[in-house]
Write an enzyme that holds these catalytic residues in place. Structure first.
Site, mmCIF file in Angstrom:
data_model
loop_
_atom_site.group_PDB
_atom_site.id
_atom_site.type_symbol
_atom_site.label_atom_id
_atom_site.label_comp_id
_atom_site.label_asym_id
_atom_site.label_seq_id
_atom_site.Cartn_x
_atom_site.Cartn_y
_atom_site.Cartn_z
ATOM 1 N N TYR A 188 7.876 2.276 -7.630
ATOM 2 C CA TYR A 188 7.196 0.978 -7.764
ATOM 3 C C TYR A 188 6.842 0.698 -9.226
ATOM 4 C CZ TYR A 188 6.734 1.693 -2.730
ATOM 5 O OH TYR A 188 6.996 1.937 -1.415
ATOM 6 N N GLU A 248 0.859 -1.184 0.000
ATOM 7 C CA GLU A 248 0.000 0.000 0.000
ATOM 8 C C GLU A 248 0.891 1.227 0.000
ATOM 9 O OE1 GLU A 248 -0.503 -2.207 2.685
ATOM 10 O OE2 GLU A 248 -2.290 -3.231 1.914
HETATM 11 C C1 LIG Z 1 10.648 6.180 -1.812
HETATM 12 C C2 LIG Z 1 12.158 6.168 -1.480
HETATM 13 C C3 LIG Z 1 12.502 4.866 -0.724
HETATM 14 C C4 LIG Z 1 12.929 6.204 -2.824
HETATM 15 O O1 LIG Z 1 14.315 6.066 -2.539
HETATM 16 P P1 LIG Z 1 15.454 6.785 -3.390
HETATM 17 O O2 LIG Z 1 16.738 6.098 -3.073
HETATM 18 O O3 LIG Z 1 15.397 8.253 -3.195
HETATM 19 O O4 LIG Z 1 14.988 6.459 -4.901
HETATM 20 P P2 LIG Z 1 15.956 6.090 -6.120
HETATM 21 O O5 LIG Z 1 17.051 7.087 -6.233
HETATM 22 O O6 LIG Z 1 16.345 4.653 -6.018
HETATM 23 O O7 LIG Z 1 14.978 6.312 -7.354
HETATM 24 C C5 LIG Z 1 14.344 5.213 -8.005
HETATM 25 C C6 LIG Z 1 13.098 5.703 -8.704
HETATM 26 O O8 LIG Z 1 12.193 6.276 -7.747
HETATM 27 C C7 LIG Z 1 11.534 7.399 -8.345
HETATM 28 N N1 LIG Z 1 11.983 8.642 -7.709
HETATM 29 C C8 LIG Z 1 12.977 8.807 -6.823
HETATM 30 N N2 LIG Z 1 13.058 10.086 -6.434
HETATM 31 C C9 LIG Z 1 12.092 10.751 -7.107
HETATM 32 C C10 LIG Z 1 11.662 12.109 -7.137
HETATM 33 N N3 LIG Z 1 12.263 13.055 -6.371
HETATM 34 N N4 LIG Z 1 10.606 12.440 -7.928
HETATM 35 C C11 LIG Z 1 9.995 11.503 -8.688
HETATM 36 N N5 LIG Z 1 10.357 10.196 -8.709
HETATM 37 C C12 LIG Z 1 11.403 9.832 -7.928
HETATM 38 C C13 LIG Z 1 11.957 7.390 -9.802
HETATM 39 O O9 LIG Z 1 11.105 6.521 -10.504
HETATM 40 C C14 LIG Z 1 13.334 6.792 -9.711
HETATM 41 O O10 LIG Z 1 13.789 6.259 -10.902
HETATM 42 P P3 LIG Z 1 14.613 7.205 -11.948
HETATM 43 O O11 LIG Z 1 15.725 7.821 -11.142
HETATM 44 O O12 LIG Z 1 15.079 6.278 -13.014
HETATM 45 O O13 LIG Z 1 13.625 8.235 -12.410
HETATM 46 C C15 LIG Z 1 12.565 7.418 -0.664
HETATM 47 O O14 LIG Z 1 12.106 8.573 -1.344
HETATM 48 C C16 LIG Z 1 12.018 7.439 0.760
HETATM 49 O O15 LIG Z 1 12.599 6.893 1.686
HETATM 50 N N6 LIG Z 1 10.858 8.114 0.942
HETATM 51 C C17 LIG Z 1 10.229 8.236 2.269
HETATM 52 C C18 LIG Z 1 9.613 6.940 2.715
HETATM 53 C C19 LIG Z 1 8.539 6.457 1.762
HETATM 54 O O16 LIG Z 1 7.722 7.230 1.264
HETATM 55 N N7 LIG Z 1 8.528 5.137 1.538
HETATM 56 C C20 LIG Z 1 7.535 4.490 0.702
HETATM 57 C C21 LIG Z 1 6.358 4.162 1.552
HETATM 58 S S1 LIG Z 1 5.106 3.259 0.665
#
Ligand SMILES: CC(C)(COP(=O)(O)OP(=O)(O)OC[C@H]1O[C@@H](n2cnc3c(N)ncnc32)[C@H](O)[C@@H]1OP(=O)(O)O)[C@@H](O)C(=O)NCCC(=O)NCCS
Length: 149
Positions: free
Chosen positions: A120, A108
């Site tokens: 995702y 979710e």
């Molecule tokens: C969601 C989360 C885990 C992503 O981690 P991250 O290491 O920053 O993400 P990545 O660098 O691996 O990015 C992978 C993909 O995520 C998406 N993404 C990451 N940052 C993004 C941004 N600022 N805006 C839009 N898409 C983004 C993109 O699809 C990206 O792929 P791309 O770089 O080829 O476009 C991180 O933002 C986080 O910890 N967020 C807070 C907790 C949370 O919301 N968890 C999910 C709960 S369901």
């Protein structure tokens, strides 16, 4: 991803650092007891951490029940976001879940959490249904997403 980052299973000694990631990432962070229970009392729970030089950068948790893996949490410390580490973490969890017999993965996500939804979708997740008022802090709806693994 550079070699200094390693994945390993979460252990009790990690909980202090996990709580730092948790509080930096979620409006309603899980408690110490919740993580303790996941490590010791939930036979379905699989938790991994991403670590660099003894510092925990992020973590991901899943409940694996027969052939379905349900992601409970995935988070990266804010200072490390945008470096493909969240993607690597979730890919690792998908690999582990598959090795443990899961054939699909579901989760979710808040309908407003477009960053996580984008991650995702990149990994093949599709939209399922909506769970109304799923989040207790603001009654936000959850989008259910799933992928075959
Ligand atoms: C969601 C989360 C885990 C992503 O981690 P991250 O290491 O920053 O993400 P990545 O660098 O691996 O990015 C992978 C993909 O995520 C998406 N993404 C990451 N940052 C993004 C941004 N600022 N805006 C839009 N898409 C983004 C993109 O699809 C990206 O792929 P791309 O770089 O080829 O476009 C991180 O933002 C986080 O910890 N967020 C807070 C907790 C949370 O919301 N968890 C999910 C709960 S369901």
């Amino acid at each position: 991803m550079v070699d200094s980052f390693v994945f390993r299973y979460m252990k009790e000694e990690d909980i202090d650092q996990i709580l730092e990631v948790e509080h930096a990432s979620f409006a309603t962070p899980w408690s110490r007891e919740a993580f303790y229970n996941e490590i010791y009392n939930n036979k379905f729970a699989v938790y991994i951490v991403l670590e660099e030089d003894d510092k925990i950068i992020g973590y991901c948790g899943t409940w694996i029940v027969i052939d379905e893996a349900h992601v409970t949490n995935v988070a990266i410390l804010p200072a490390y976001r945008g470096r493909k580490l969240g993607e690597a973490l979730l890919r690792k969890m998908m690999t582990i879940a598959k090795e443990m017999g899961a054939r699909s993965m579901t989760l979710e996500v808040r309908v407003t959490n477009h960053v996580a939804q984008s991650l995702y979708r990149k990994l093949g997740f599709q939209n399922g249904g909506i769970r109304k008022n799923y989040y207790s802090d603001n009654q936000e709806d959850a989008l259910v997403m799933w992928v075959n693994i």
